[in-house]
Design an enzyme around this catalytic site. Structure first.
Site, PDB file in Angstrom:
ATOM      1  N   GLY A  12       6.311  13.692  -2.726  1.00  0.00           N
ATOM      2  CA  GLY A  12       6.591  12.374  -3.744  1.00  0.00           C
ATOM      3  C   GLY A  12       6.367  12.726  -5.201  1.00  0.00           C
ATOM      4  O   GLY A  12       5.363  13.478  -5.364  1.00  0.00           O
ATOM      5  N   THR A 123      -0.311  15.304  -6.934  1.00  0.00           N
ATOM      6  CA  THR A 123      -0.213  14.244  -5.881  1.00  0.00           C
ATOM      7  C   THR A 123      -1.175  13.089  -6.312  1.00  0.00           C
ATOM      8  O   THR A 123      -1.996  13.195  -6.911  1.00  0.00           O
ATOM      9  CB  THR A 123      -0.661  14.484  -4.272  1.00  0.00           C
ATOM     10  OG1 THR A 123      -0.749  13.071  -3.759  1.00  0.00           O
ATOM     11  CG2 THR A 123      -1.996  15.242  -4.421  1.00  0.00           C
ATOM     12  N   ASP A 125      -1.999  10.764  -4.544  1.00  0.00           N
ATOM     13  CA  ASP A 125      -3.243  10.669  -3.543  1.00  0.00           C
ATOM     14  C   ASP A 125      -4.526  11.317  -3.840  1.00  0.00           C
ATOM     15  O   ASP A 125      -5.455  10.980  -3.163  1.00  0.00           O
ATOM     16  CB  ASP A 125      -2.517  11.099  -2.033  1.00  0.00           C
ATOM     17  CG  ASP A 125      -1.380  10.125  -1.664  1.00  0.00           C
ATOM     18  OD1 ASP A 125      -1.013   9.289  -2.357  1.00  0.00           O
ATOM     19  OD2 ASP A 125      -0.752  10.624  -0.842  1.00  0.00           O
ATOM     20  N   ARG A 174      -6.237 -18.158  -5.817  1.00  0.00           N
ATOM     21  CA  ARG A 174      -5.729 -17.474  -4.924  1.00  0.00           C
ATOM     22  C   ARG A 174      -6.671 -16.130  -4.529  1.00  0.00           C
ATOM     23  O   ARG A 174      -7.461 -15.770  -5.503  1.00  0.00           O
ATOM     24  CB  ARG A 174      -4.208 -16.838  -5.188  1.00  0.00           C
ATOM     25  CG  ARG A 174      -3.336 -17.785  -5.793  1.00  0.00           C
ATOM     26  CD  ARG A 174      -2.178 -17.912  -4.584  1.00  0.00           C
ATOM     27  NE  ARG A 174      -1.583 -19.025  -4.520  1.00  0.00           N
ATOM     28  CZ  ARG A 174      -0.352 -19.213  -5.278  1.00  0.00           C
ATOM     29  NH1 ARG A 174       0.234 -18.296  -5.855  1.00  0.00           N
ATOM     30  NH2 ARG A 174       0.250 -20.611  -5.111  1.00  0.00           N
ATOM     31  N   MET A 181      -1.298   2.796  -2.407  1.00  0.00           N
ATOM     32  CA  MET A 181      -0.932   3.965  -1.956  1.00  0.00           C
ATOM     33  C   MET A 181      -2.155   4.803  -1.669  1.00  0.00           C
ATOM     34  O   MET A 181      -3.116   4.537  -1.911  1.00  0.00           O
ATOM     35  CB  MET A 181       0.258   4.626  -2.489  1.00  0.00           C
ATOM     36  CG  MET A 181       1.505   4.086  -2.356  1.00  0.00           C
ATOM     37  SD  MET A 181       2.699   5.220  -3.202  1.00  0.00           S
ATOM     38  CE  MET A 181       4.240   4.659  -2.527  1.00  0.00           C
ATOM     39  N   ARG A 183      -1.853   7.096   1.503  1.00  0.00           N
ATOM     40  CA  ARG A 183      -1.848   7.751   2.759  1.00  0.00           C
ATOM     41  C   ARG A 183      -3.234   7.423   3.677  1.00  0.00           C
ATOM     42  O   ARG A 183      -3.482   6.583   4.211  1.00  0.00           O
ATOM     43  CB  ARG A 183      -0.989   8.884   2.901  1.00  0.00           C
ATOM     44  CG  ARG A 183       0.017   8.889   3.479  1.00  0.00           C
ATOM     45  CD  ARG A 183       0.654  10.373   3.813  1.00  0.00           C
ATOM     46  NE  ARG A 183       2.153  10.468   3.001  1.00  0.00           N
ATOM     47  CZ  ARG A 183       2.907  10.529   3.472  1.00  0.00           C
ATOM     48  NH1 ARG A 183       3.293  10.252   4.801  1.00  0.00           N
ATOM     49  NH2 ARG A 183       4.404  10.695   2.981  1.00  0.00           N
ATOM     50  N   GLU A 232      -3.211   1.330   1.965  1.00  0.00           N
ATOM     51  CA  GLU A 232      -2.138   1.392   3.018  1.00  0.00           C
ATOM     52  C   GLU A 232      -2.610   1.926   4.209  1.00  0.00           C
ATOM     53  O   GLU A 232      -1.853   1.955   5.422  1.00  0.00           O
ATOM     54  CB  GLU A 232      -0.704   2.005   2.448  1.00  0.00           C
ATOM     55  CG  GLU A 232      -1.142   3.414   1.930  1.00  0.00           C
ATOM     56  CD  GLU A 232       0.178   4.018   1.414  1.00  0.00           C
ATOM     57  OE1 GLU A 232       1.214   3.373   1.201  1.00  0.00           O
ATOM     58  OE2 GLU A 232       0.177   5.313   1.289  1.00  0.00           O
TER      59      GLU A 232
END
Ligand code: F6P
Length: 395
Positions: A12, A123, A125, A174, A181, A183, A232
């Site tokens: 990515g 990354t 992540d 709300r 993200m 993973r 996610e």
């Protein structure tokens, strides 16, 4: 001695890839090395692969994404490592610098058995490297690869989105579930703490709906609006992702995404006293990894790129240009591949999970140790915006 170096970007994209490429190109120019850019990740080294000659003037380090483009091509799975090496030799490349995350580095580490290779991580992540030794307080100088280039910019973006979405959460009373993200690792989700969400759910802790519903109900009664950031990668009791696509990528990963909608729906059912129209979700998806790098990310990525070329010059192959936290601050350091990448028996890189000392699972918030982790990246945790007390009265 002059060398011809190949470089590719896999997996990515991130905001700091061009910065790493710039560092590599600058160092090559200074050392009189030639630089060949292989297009579209590992696909670029296969037959019919595409390449170009790269010089620093072509690369804008302030622009996100990668001028070399990227792909999730898996040479290990397709048995094409030999073909890649043949093509690298055909191009008379002396050494290769793959810039990538766990998947790109897994392929690269296999290729490095037969071809001079040195790596730079990237990354959003932040899951390549290893955590400080367990037990007791965190020794931040022991984290291997303090952060992966690309992570600080994505972390900054998510914190900003979370800060911004508060205005809508407040205006409409709300409860907004924002999906981050990452993973299988909660680093990016946790970084949202810098935008002051009320609750954070990381993938390292299984989804416990009863607990979450009780916490949401209590806080909503107190505050009247909530921002809840969910990864996610949240899994259920069975250890499976709450949501994932059926289609697998070439590394066998199902694409996660969509759990915020499912959690919002679940909370609607569990909290009937809250109007269901007040529970909404927002998937940030690529908005987290697009765009330009923040200065600390850009500058460390440039330095890491330079270091990888110096490593090749000094015949230090099978090394990784990492980012470390030292007594002097954040700086790149060259470490042997084996120190950076823990691998399973199939040679696949084991991802770095969020260090759970950085997270308070009871309050669903960042811990003091987590704030200390982010301090060299973002500075002190800013004060959250406080709405004034309007002294609201009944007519
Ligand atoms: O870059 C890492 C990552 O952003 C993960 O967090 C995410 O699940 C994945 O890539 C999705 O990327 P793509 O849709 O490009 O495969």
């Amino acid at each position: 001695m002059s060398k011809r170096i190949g470089v590719l970007t896999g997996g990515g994209d991130t905001p700091a890839l061009n910065a790493t490429l710039k560092g590599i190109a600058l160092e090559c120019e200074e050392l009189g090395f030639e630089l060949i850019g292989l297009m579209q990740g590992w696909a670029g080294v296969l037959k019919q692969g595409l390449y170009c000659h790269l010089v620093p003037g072509m690369i804008d380090e302030n622009r996100g994404g990668t001028i070399l483009q990227s792909s999730r091509t898996n040479l290990r799975a397709s048995g094409q490592i030999g073909e890649a090496i043949e093509n690298l030799k055909k191009l008379e490349i002396d050494a290769l610098i793959p810039i990538g995350g766990d998947d790109t580095l897994s392929v690269g580490s296999e290729l490095s058995n037969d071809f001079a290779t040195t790596f730079v991580t990237k990354t959003i992540d932040n899951d390549v490297g290893s955590n400080a030794p367990e037990g007791g307080s965190v020794d931040y100088l022991q984290l291997v690869n303090y952060f992966c280039p690309g992570f600080p910019s994505a972390a900054n973006r998510i914190a900003e989105y979370v800060r911004d979405i508060r205005t809508t959460a407040y205006s409409h009373n709300r409860i907004i579930f924002v999906e981050a993200m990452g993973r299988y690792a909660g680093w990016l989700t946790l970084a949202s703490a810098y935008g002051h969400p009320d609750l954070i759910l990381v993938p390292e802790i299984k989804y416990e709906p009863d607990n979450l519903a009780a916490c949401i109900e209590k806080k909503y009664r107190q505050v009247g609006n909530l921002v809840v950031v969910v990864s996610e990668g949240i899994t259920g009791e069975d250890g499976k992702l709450l949501t994932e696509s059926e289609e697998l990528d070439s590394f066998g990963h199902a694409r996660p995404g969509g759990c915020s909608e499912l959690i919002a729906q679940d909370m609607k059912e569990r909290l009937p006293s809250i109007s269901s129209s007040n529970l909404r979700h927002q998937v940030l998806a690529y908005m987290q990894r697009c765009g330009n790098p923040i200065p600390i990310d850009r500058d460390t990525a440039i330095q890491a790129g330079r270091l990888a070329v110096q490593a090749i010059k000094n015949d230090k192959i099978n090394h990784v240009a990492t980012i470390m936290r030292t007594e002097n601050g954040i700086e790149p350091q060259l470490l042997h591949l084996e120190r950076v990448l823990k691998r399973d028996e199939d040679g696949r890189v084991i991802r770095r999970s969020l260090d759970l000392r950085f997270y308070n699972a009871e309050s669903f918030r960042i811990s003091e140790a987590g704030i200390e982790y982010f301090r060299p990246i973002f500075g002190n945790l800013p004060e959250s915006f406080q709405y004034p007390d309007l002294n609201i009265q009944y007519i």
